[in-house]
Design a protein around this motif. Structure first.
Motif, PDB file in Angstrom:
ATOM      1  N   LEU B 193       0.855  -1.191   0.000  1.00  0.00           N
ATOM      2  CA  LEU B 193       0.000   0.000   0.000  1.00  0.00           C
ATOM      3  C   LEU B 193       0.885   1.234   0.000  1.00  0.00           C
ATOM      4  CD1 LEU B 193      -2.843   1.386   0.428  1.00  0.00           C
ATOM      5  CD2 LEU B 193      -2.355   1.262   2.874  1.00  0.00           C
ATOM      6  N   LEU B 194       0.604   2.154  -0.900  1.00  0.00           N
ATOM      7  CA  LEU B 194       1.344   3.412  -0.926  1.00  0.00           C
ATOM      8  C   LEU B 194       0.486   4.521  -0.336  1.00  0.00           C
ATOM      9  CD1 LEU B 194       3.200   3.447  -4.342  1.00  0.00           C
ATOM     10  CD2 LEU B 194       3.951   2.620  -2.143  1.00  0.00           C
ATOM     11  N   VAL B 195       1.061   5.212   0.616  1.00  0.00           N
ATOM     12  CA  VAL B 195       0.349   6.310   1.282  1.00  0.00           C
ATOM     13  C   VAL B 195       1.108   7.594   0.977  1.00  0.00           C
ATOM     14  CG1 VAL B 195      -0.447   7.224   3.495  1.00  0.00           C
ATOM     15  CG2 VAL B 195      -0.408   4.761   3.118  1.00  0.00           C
ATOM     16  N   GLU B 196       0.371   8.538   0.363  1.00  0.00           N
ATOM     17  CA  GLU B 196       1.006   9.812  -0.003  1.00  0.00           C
ATOM     18  C   GLU B 196       0.377  10.932   0.821  1.00  0.00           C
ATOM     19  OE1 GLU B 196       2.252  11.942  -4.139  1.00  0.00           O
ATOM     20  OE2 GLU B 196       0.145  11.458  -3.873  1.00  0.00           O
ATOM     21  N   GLU B 197       1.190  11.631   1.564  1.00  0.00           N
ATOM     22  CA  GLU B 197       0.718  12.734   2.413  1.00  0.00           C
ATOM     23  C   GLU B 197      -0.496  12.327   3.252  1.00  0.00           C
ATOM     24  OE1 GLU B 197       2.531  15.201   2.812  1.00  0.00           O
ATOM     25  OE2 GLU B 197       3.880  14.836   1.141  1.00  0.00           O
ATOM     26  N   GLY B 198      -0.385  11.173   3.829  1.00  0.00           N
ATOM     27  CA  GLY B 198      -1.442  10.708   4.739  1.00  0.00           C
ATOM     28  C   GLY B 198      -2.689  10.200   4.051  1.00  0.00           C
ATOM     29  N   ARG B 199      -2.631   9.960   2.746  1.00  0.00           N
ATOM     30  CA  ARG B 199      -3.818   9.442   2.039  1.00  0.00           C
ATOM     31  C   ARG B 199      -3.440   8.171   1.288  1.00  0.00           C
ATOM     32  NH1 ARG B 199      -8.717  13.059   1.406  1.00  0.00           N
ATOM     33  NH2 ARG B 199      -8.289  14.267   3.254  1.00  0.00           N
ATOM     34  N   PRO B 200      -4.232   7.112   1.443  1.00  0.00           N
ATOM     35  CA  PRO B 200      -3.967   5.907   0.659  1.00  0.00           C
ATOM     36  C   PRO B 200      -4.104   6.234  -0.832  1.00  0.00           C
ATOM     37  CG  PRO B 200      -5.639   5.514   2.344  1.00  0.00           C
ATOM     38  CD  PRO B 200      -5.426   6.981   2.296  1.00  0.00           C
ATOM     39  N   ARG B 201      -3.133   5.835  -1.643  1.00  0.00           N
ATOM     40  CA  ARG B 201      -3.174   6.219  -3.055  1.00  0.00           C
ATOM     41  C   ARG B 201      -3.212   5.010  -3.991  1.00  0.00           C
ATOM     42  NH1 ARG B 201      -1.633  10.590  -5.609  1.00  0.00           N
ATOM     43  NH2 ARG B 201      -2.532   9.354  -7.277  1.00  0.00           N
ATOM     44  N   PHE B 202      -2.558   3.948  -3.592  1.00  0.00           N
ATOM     45  CA  PHE B 202      -2.410   2.843  -4.548  1.00  0.00           C
ATOM     46  C   PHE B 202      -2.088   1.576  -3.762  1.00  0.00           C
ATOM     47  CE2 PHE B 202       0.541   0.146  -6.913  1.00  0.00           C
ATOM     48  CZ  PHE B 202      -0.109  -0.022  -8.121  1.00  0.00           C
ATOM     49  N   TRP B 203      -2.608   0.469  -4.261  1.00  0.00           N
ATOM     50  CA  TRP B 203      -2.120  -0.788  -3.680  1.00  0.00           C
ATOM     51  C   TRP B 203      -1.958  -1.846  -4.743  1.00  0.00           C
ATOM     52  CZ3 TRP B 203      -6.733  -2.235   0.047  1.00  0.00           C
ATOM     53  CH2 TRP B 203      -7.777  -2.796  -0.664  1.00  0.00           C
ATOM     54  N   ARG B 204      -1.146  -2.782  -4.383  1.00  0.00           N
ATOM     55  CA  ARG B 204      -0.932  -3.944  -5.241  1.00  0.00           C
ATOM     56  C   ARG B 204      -1.037  -5.157  -4.326  1.00  0.00           C
ATOM     57  NH1 ARG B 204       2.715  -5.926  -9.313  1.00  0.00           N
ATOM     58  NH2 ARG B 204       1.665  -7.852  -9.954  1.00  0.00           N
ATOM     59  N   ILE B 205      -1.939  -6.059  -4.698  1.00  0.00           N
ATOM     60  CA  ILE B 205      -2.127  -7.261  -3.875  1.00  0.00           C
ATOM     61  C   ILE B 205      -1.433  -8.422  -4.585  1.00  0.00           C
ATOM     62  CG2 ILE B 205      -3.822  -8.843  -2.881  1.00  0.00           C
ATOM     63  CD1 ILE B 205      -5.796  -6.493  -2.868  1.00  0.00           C
ATOM     64  N   LEU B 206      -0.454  -8.966  -3.887  1.00  0.00           N
ATOM     65  CA  LEU B 206       0.266 -10.121  -4.437  1.00  0.00           C
ATOM     66  C   LEU B 206      -0.311 -11.377  -3.810  1.00  0.00           C
ATOM     67  CD1 LEU B 206       3.844  -8.638  -3.911  1.00  0.00           C
ATOM     68  CD2 LEU B 206       2.468  -8.539  -5.996  1.00  0.00           C
ATOM     69  N   ARG B 207      -0.542 -12.351  -4.615  1.00  0.00           N
ATOM     70  CA  ARG B 207      -1.169 -13.584  -4.121  1.00  0.00           C
ATOM     71  C   ARG B 207      -0.186 -14.465  -3.346  1.00  0.00           C
ATOM     72  NH1 ARG B 207      -6.507 -12.980  -3.701  1.00  0.00           N
ATOM     73  NH2 ARG B 207      -7.127 -11.583  -5.367  1.00  0.00           N
ATOM     74  N   GLU B 208       0.980 -13.970  -3.111  1.00  0.00           N
ATOM     75  CA  GLU B 208       1.979 -14.760  -2.398  1.00  0.00           C
ATOM     76  C   GLU B 208       1.916 -14.458  -0.900  1.00  0.00           C
ATOM     77  OE1 GLU B 208       2.593 -13.150  -5.186  1.00  0.00           O
ATOM     78  OE2 GLU B 208       2.934 -14.845  -6.521  1.00  0.00           O
ATOM     79  N   ALA B 209       1.931 -15.524  -0.123  1.00  0.00           N
ATOM     80  CA  ALA B 209       1.821 -15.377   1.326  1.00  0.00           C
ATOM     81  C   ALA B 209       3.204 -15.166   1.939  1.00  0.00           C
ATOM     82  CB  ALA B 209       1.172 -16.627   1.919  1.00  0.00           C
ATOM     83  N   VAL B 210       3.219 -15.056   3.251  1.00  0.00           N
ATOM     84  CA  VAL B 210       4.447 -14.738   3.957  1.00  0.00           C
ATOM     85  C   VAL B 210       5.537 -15.787   3.724  1.00  0.00           C
ATOM     86  CG1 VAL B 210       3.626 -15.815   6.100  1.00  0.00           C
ATOM     87  CG2 VAL B 210       5.358 -14.026   6.197  1.00  0.00           C
TER      88      VAL B 210
END
Lengths: 201, 300
Positions: B193-210
């Motif tokens: 998750l990318l947060v820019e100036e305190g606002r969520p802007r973009f995310w990328r969900i990878l199907r790979e687990a820990v």
């Protein structure tokens, strides 16, 4: 969808999203309003109950007072009956006759002879002479007897009496011709009944 | 003090918390494991294999924690779609703006736009002066499915948000300024998750687990992260990422941070949730409770 939350929270800087279908703020406001309404109703109910309790206390106090007074009255009546039972019949009759006499004296003293004579003087014409004035003090009925020279004089007397506000219910009870006799001229003997009201009442 | 609930594919976490004078006050917490396959997060198909079983688990969890009524819920990230949309103008009324953005997102969603439930955060004007909004959308029937499960357990959702957004809210102190990446690894997926100036802007969900962050798959995942950062900088107009915070990697955190820092050339470190929440005396596994805490302490 859920309530808006764009305002920055003082201790939380990152704003979030809300996809909830329920509106928490509206639901909370409705609950608060309902609670306030219930509280107001409860207060009104309490007030009503307080007033009812106060009214009931007052009614109970009045009922107690009334019962006390009735008891007192009964007690006094019994005392009176007991006292009366102890008085002999002869003594009672003596008391009653004394009371009757006192009442007559009181009534007679209340009757104004002067007022009656003044009113009669103003009502009786010169050709009419009164031989008897008989008042009943209790009923204030006065019976007049006398002699008029003529029927016109008698009519004049009756009109004169009726016009006086001190008299009412003036009735001619009897009339009879009186023949001339030695020392007595001829005329009309009469009897009149009226109610003397006193001071023009 | 409010209840926050995280529904994850492998566990349900419930806690009661609030943030007072900048400090976290965590009162109660309880968690229960979710059997494999019971919750299958996604945007297209049904998410809950057996609603009664999940409601039962939730009901037991609530009874254990003493929770009932309103709860703020963090749902798995794969349920949602996070997009930034630009427009010449946005309707002034929020509900109309939602409808407009839902229509505008019709080609970006994997389901019909009329079946979407959407919320948005307005951003400042973009480079061309167009109005921008970050939108979080999910399929209506998927959210209804979760809301029914909650209702069957005696709960009512006052907030439905994505897990990573709630986690970012819990870590607000570390993400409030600049452009920061939050890499959260879970047991079934990983979200950047990318947060820019305190606002969520973009995310990328990878199907790979820990587990995939071990040696074998790590280079591929590192490349995915690097590509995602490059993509969002070019296509979304997000400024250069200044640092990346890692969470959920457990014992691999330091190792992955070191490798990622070498790969990206920017500072990478583990997320210190205790420091972000200014809390003391709380358990070591507080990081696992980030999403539930973030849901609980967020404004409603």
């Amino acid at each position: 969808m859920g309530s808006g939350h764009r305002r920055r929270h003082p201790t939380l800087l990152i704003p979030g999203f809300n996809l909830a279908s329920l509106n928490y703020r509206r639901a909370r406001r409705d609950v608060i309003l309902a609670a306030c309404a219930l509280a107001v109703l409860g207060l009104l109910l309490l007030g009503q109950m307080g007033m009812w309790a106060a009214g009931r206390g007052e009614r109970q106090a009045i009922a107690r007072r009334l019962a006390r007074m009735e008891g007192e009255l009964r007690r006094r009546q019994e005392e009176v009956r007991a006292v009366l039972a102890g008085v002999p019949g002869e003594v009672m009759k003596q008391y009653e006759s004394k009371v009757k006499a006192y009442n007559q004296i009181l009534e007679a003293s209340a009757f104004s002879w002067i007022g009656l004579l003044v009113e009669l003087e103003r009502s009786v014409p010169p050709a009419v002479s009164l031989s008897e004035i008989q008042p009943d003090h209790a009923s204030r009925v006065v019976l007049l007897r006398g002699v008029a020279r003529s029927f016109d004089d008698l009519s004049l007397l009756l009109r004169g009496l009726e016009q006086r506000t001190a008299f009412r219910d003036v009735y001619l009870m009897r009339q009879a011709e009186q023949k001339a006799q030695p020392g007595k001229p001829a005329g009309l003997e009469f009897a009149v009944r009226l109610v003397y009201q006193g001071d023009g009442k | 003090m409010a209840w926050g609930l995280e529904i994850d594919a492998d566990a349900l976490r419930l806690c009661r918390a609030e943030r007072r004078r900048g400090r976290l006050h965590l009162r109660r917490r309880a968690e229960v494991s979710v059997p494999a396959g019971l919750v299958q997060p996604g945007q297209k198909n049904g998410n809950v294999a057996e609603a009664a079983a999940l409601s039962g688990l939730l009901h037991d969890l609530c009874r254990k924690a003493g929770c009932r009524g309103w709860v703020r819920v963090a749902l798995p990230d794969p349920v949602f779609s996070l997009r930034t949309l630009a427009s010449d103008e946005l309707p002034p009324k929020r509900e109309e703006a939602r409808r407009f953005l839902r229509w505008q997102a019709r080609d970006l969603l994997p389901f019909p736009a009329e079946e979407a439930r959407l919320d948005f955060l307005p951003l400042g004007p973009g480079p061309e002066g167009r109005v921008r909004a970050v939108c979080l959308a999910a399929r209506e029937r998927t959210l209804v499915e979760y809301e029914r499960v909650l209702a069957a357990a005696g709960l009512r959702a006052s907030v439905l948000d994505a897990r990573s957004i709630c986690l970012a809210q819990a870590a607000s102190a570390s993400l409030a300024s600049g452009t920061t990446g939050l890499l959260a690894a879970g047991r079934t997926w990983t979200t950047l998750l990318l947060v820019e100036e305190g606002r969520p802007r973009f995310w990328r969900i990878l199907r790979e687990a820990v587990e995939m962050w071990g040696d074998g798959e790590r280079p591929r995942l590192l490349r995915e992260v690097a590509d995602s950062l490059a993509f969002c900088r070019e296509s979304e107009g997000i400024g250069p990422v200044e640092r990346v915070l890692l969470t959920g990697l457990g014992g691999r955190t330091a190792e992955v941070a070191s490798v990622l820092m070498n790969w990206l050339g920017i500072p990478v470190s583990g997320l210190d949730l205790c420091a972000a929440l200014r809390t003391e005396g709380h358990p070591e596994d507080l990081a696992q409770w980030g999403a539930a805490i973030g849901a609980a302490i967020r404004p409603c």
